[in-house]
Design an enzyme around this catalytic site. Sequence first.
Site, PDB file in Angstrom:
ATOM      1  N   CYS A 270      59.679 -77.180 117.560  1.00  0.00           N
ATOM      2  CA  CYS A 270      60.020 -77.287 116.134  1.00  0.00           C
ATOM      3  C   CYS A 270      60.257 -75.948 115.430  1.00  0.00           C
ATOM      4  O   CYS A 270      61.156 -75.864 114.590  1.00  0.00           O
ATOM      5  CB  CYS A 270      59.008 -78.144 115.381  1.00  0.00           C
ATOM      6  SG  CYS A 270      57.353 -78.173 116.013  1.00  0.00           S
TER       7      CYS A 270
ATOM      8  N   ARG B  16      51.776 -75.315 127.743  1.00  0.00           N
ATOM      9  CA  ARG B  16      50.403 -75.230 127.242  1.00  0.00           C
ATOM     10  C   ARG B  16      49.496 -74.939 128.430  1.00  0.00           C
ATOM     11  O   ARG B  16      49.634 -75.580 129.490  1.00  0.00           O
ATOM     12  CB  ARG B  16      49.955 -76.547 126.601  1.00  0.00           C
ATOM     13  CG  ARG B  16      50.961 -77.139 125.627  1.00  0.00           C
ATOM     14  CD  ARG B  16      50.608 -76.916 124.184  1.00  0.00           C
ATOM     15  NE  ARG B  16      51.633 -77.497 123.314  1.00  0.00           N
ATOM     16  CZ  ARG B  16      51.643 -78.771 122.930  1.00  0.00           C
ATOM     17  NH1 ARG B  16      50.670 -79.576 123.306  1.00  0.00           N
ATOM     18  NH2 ARG B  16      52.604 -79.223 122.158  1.00  0.00           N
TER      19      ARG B  16
ATOM     20  N   GLN C 244      60.047 -82.157 126.370  1.00  0.00           N
ATOM     21  CA  GLN C 244      59.999 -83.152 125.296  1.00  0.00           C
ATOM     22  C   GLN C 244      61.406 -83.597 124.920  1.00  0.00           C
ATOM     23  O   GLN C 244      62.325 -82.779 124.864  1.00  0.00           O
ATOM     24  CB  GLN C 244      59.315 -82.569 124.066  1.00  0.00           C
ATOM     25  CG  GLN C 244      57.834 -82.261 124.258  1.00  0.00           C
ATOM     26  CD  GLN C 244      57.222 -81.666 123.002  1.00  0.00           C
ATOM     27  OE1 GLN C 244      57.754 -80.720 122.435  1.00  0.00           O
ATOM     28  NE2 GLN C 244      56.108 -82.219 122.562  1.00  0.00           N
TER      29      GLN C 244
ATOM     30  N   ASP D 147      62.808 -83.974 122.226  1.00  0.00           N
ATOM     31  CA  ASP D 147      62.478 -83.588 120.861  1.00  0.00           C
ATOM     32  C   ASP D 147      63.683 -83.704 119.932  1.00  0.00           C
ATOM     33  O   ASP D 147      64.817 -83.444 120.334  1.00  0.00           O
ATOM     34  CB  ASP D 147      62.009 -82.129 120.867  1.00  0.00           C
ATOM     35  CG  ASP D 147      60.692 -81.952 120.133  1.00  0.00           C
ATOM     36  OD1 ASP D 147      60.313 -82.863 119.398  1.00  0.00           O
ATOM     37  OD2 ASP D 147      60.058 -80.903 120.312  1.00  0.00           O
TER      38      ASP D 147
ATOM     39  N   HIS E  91      64.487 -83.095 115.439  1.00  0.00           N
ATOM     40  CA  HIS E  91      63.965 -82.820 114.100  1.00  0.00           C
ATOM     41  C   HIS E  91      65.056 -83.126 113.089  1.00  0.00           C
ATOM     42  O   HIS E  91      66.191 -82.670 113.223  1.00  0.00           O
ATOM     43  CB  HIS E  91      63.501 -81.369 113.995  1.00  0.00           C
ATOM     44  CG  HIS E  91      62.372 -81.076 114.936  1.00  0.00           C
ATOM     45  ND1 HIS E  91      62.582 -80.540 116.184  1.00  0.00           N
ATOM     46  CD2 HIS E  91      61.039 -81.294 114.838  1.00  0.00           C
ATOM     47  CE1 HIS E  91      61.415 -80.428 116.805  1.00  0.00           C
ATOM     48  NE2 HIS E  91      60.472 -80.885 116.016  1.00  0.00           N
TER      49      HIS E  91
ATOM     50  N   LYS F 116      51.623 -89.226 111.286  1.00  0.00           N
ATOM     51  CA  LYS F 116      52.608 -89.691 112.259  1.00  0.00           C
ATOM     52  C   LYS F 116      52.462 -91.178 112.523  1.00  0.00           C
ATOM     53  O   LYS F 116      51.446 -91.788 112.195  1.00  0.00           O
ATOM     54  CB  LYS F 116      52.477 -88.903 113.567  1.00  0.00           C
ATOM     55  CG  LYS F 116      51.082 -88.947 114.178  1.00  0.00           C
ATOM     56  CD  LYS F 116      50.995 -88.114 115.447  1.00  0.00           C
ATOM     57  CE  LYS F 116      49.591 -88.169 116.042  1.00  0.00           C
ATOM     58  NZ  LYS F 116      49.517 -87.634 117.405  1.00  0.00           N
TER      59      LYS F 116
ATOM     60  N   HIS G 256      59.745 -85.151 112.672  1.00  0.00           N
ATOM     61  CA  HIS G 256      59.676 -84.848 114.106  1.00  0.00           C
ATOM     62  C   HIS G 256      59.701 -86.181 114.855  1.00  0.00           C
ATOM     63  O   HIS G 256      59.004 -87.121 114.441  1.00  0.00           O
ATOM     64  CB  HIS G 256      58.360 -84.150 114.471  1.00  0.00           C
ATOM     65  CG  HIS G 256      58.055 -82.918 113.684  1.00  0.00           C
ATOM     66  ND1 HIS G 256      57.938 -81.673 114.258  1.00  0.00           N
ATOM     67  CD2 HIS G 256      57.817 -82.730 112.362  1.00  0.00           C
ATOM     68  CE1 HIS G 256      57.632 -80.778 113.333  1.00  0.00           C
ATOM     69  NE2 HIS G 256      57.547 -81.402 112.161  1.00  0.00           N
TER      70      HIS G 256
END
Length: 646
Positions: free
Chosen positions: A337, A366, A384, A386, A388, A472, A518
């Site tokens: 993000c 991570r 991901q 992902d 946005h 979320k 997100h």
Amino acid sequence: MIKITLPDGSIKDFEKSPSPMDVAKSISEGLARNVISAKFNGTTVETVTPLQMDGSLVLYTWKDKEGKTAFWHSTSHIVAQALEELYPGIKLTIGPAIDNGFYYDVDLPEGSISEKDFQKIEQKALEIARGKHDYKMRSVSKSDALRFYKDQGNEYKVELIENLDDGTITFCDHDTFTDLCRGGHIPNTGIVKAIKILSVAGAYWRGDENNTQLTRVYGISFPKQKELTEYLQLLEEAKKRDHRKLGKELELFTFSQKVGQGLPLWLPKGAALRERLEQFLKKAQKKAGYEMVVTPHIGQKELYVTSGHYAKYGEDSFQPINTPKEDEEFLLKPMNCPHHCEIYNARPFSYRELPKRYAEFGTVYRYEQSGELHGLTRVRGFTQDDAHIFCTPDQLDTEFKNVIDLSLYVLGSLGFEDFTAQVSIRDLNNPDKYIGAADNWDKAEQAIINAAKEKGLDYIIESGEAAFYGPKLDFMVKDALGRNWQLGTIQVDYNLPERFDLTYKGSDNELHRPIMIHRAPFGSMERFIALLLEHTGGNFPLWLIPEQAIVLPVSEKHEKYAEKVLKSLENNEIRALIDSRNETVGKKIREAEMNKIPFMLIVGENNEKAKTISVRKHGGEDLGAITIDQFTNLVTNEINSTLKSF
């Protein structure tokens, strides 16, 4: 009078302080027989705790998640007592309930606990349980609590107590056993009818590799032996469906110590599977107005300081990368993000150009502890799906509901039909866990609840489960074995646009702050594929599976016809291969079954003459001899029945 408000809004009056069990008895004897835990004014209490003020009471039975938590935590006390009696000198540390069962961490004076010891631990624990001993809570002063455990020589409990405030310390007693405990127990040990020790593992005290390694004893318990038997059968089925086992058998992915723990390597079949999933989502995203972007795997440390990710993930991330330039530091990106915020910031936007929807299959990193790594479900590098969305306040409701539609399309196309939507909001008692203004949180949480209602979702609200930057909506999916998983998430974020000073010019010619959504329908490619493997047992939907058919020539003289069949299948975009090995057809079929190939196409002399193929489905169903065109229609119809257009 004490007024007790029940979940349905009804109020019961009592002349003196009732216990939750008294309240249950006032409703029905049947309920009283089944109540094993309670929560009063949001705090877990014992079923015998006197309720000395007006308040709201929730009663739990074994069928409730909270009831199971109390049941399993109480059983951990029973098992701890059994361990103390079987292993003199043992030191107890902590024994919480977990999603399925409980564990207790212990420091053994000598020797070890192995699988051969499980039965004697279970028998001793059941012997204690049958005593029907009441669980009794009592307050203890800090000095007395310290003295109790110092006399035992238990430095672990001493350390825990030293970090507690005087006046907040409680012990739980049952039979001859005492343990430091905050509470939350079933009425008595006799409710526990079946106990199973599942495994043992090593665990560092407080999760710190510099501390003593303890023995962690995992177990589970039930109020009926029949339920334990059913659970163990489910475990056996889960072992067969373990994605690590199936991934190896189907040649989808592998791991290498030389590459590094938690860093999966995708083999050709697995890479092709991932690619089909990506193309499936990209096609739907394109129709929904998303634009694909690409961002680097690293970013300057300052980027993640600005976003707040460094403060939240810094200790759990890979350490900064130092460059030859003095004081220049980069990080492997923990999230996509912040990069997408900077893409939005690349030029000014007008309200007429919003919403902007940026999507990326971005890999993030991570540093998970080695003991927490687990196949593809817990890794150190994952991709991901992902995206946005940057929108105006007026667009938020529509955009959020559009993302819900996309998420439902993804779940439905992959056979995940049984799910609950979870609205994850902040914990009002722990505001330091979150960033941003309270009024923005209020607006974001309400926007999600409104969208869930308007879409007719079966949803629950969970306090304390929000991301640090915003609330979320998570899709909690039940798999073929009845297990619940979180798949797909949608988050509303007022905070990152503030931190990155994102703006757009409104109709009033003034600058305004966009709202950020997100979303990741898969969550991560790695975890999604792991869950899909276990849900389907490796029998993927026909549109997704790496090899849809295998051609099996009866003998060498039928190979040329088999090649013609393969060419025709490929021309019709059916993924197939030929098994031309010098083996019997029976052996080829058995191996194709093991490899989960949906269709086996047997070709022999009669097939060649009639220009047909003899079709056998995975699982043994014989469809007889049909033409290639008929088979193509069969495959197309089956795909169209599961893979609808978005």
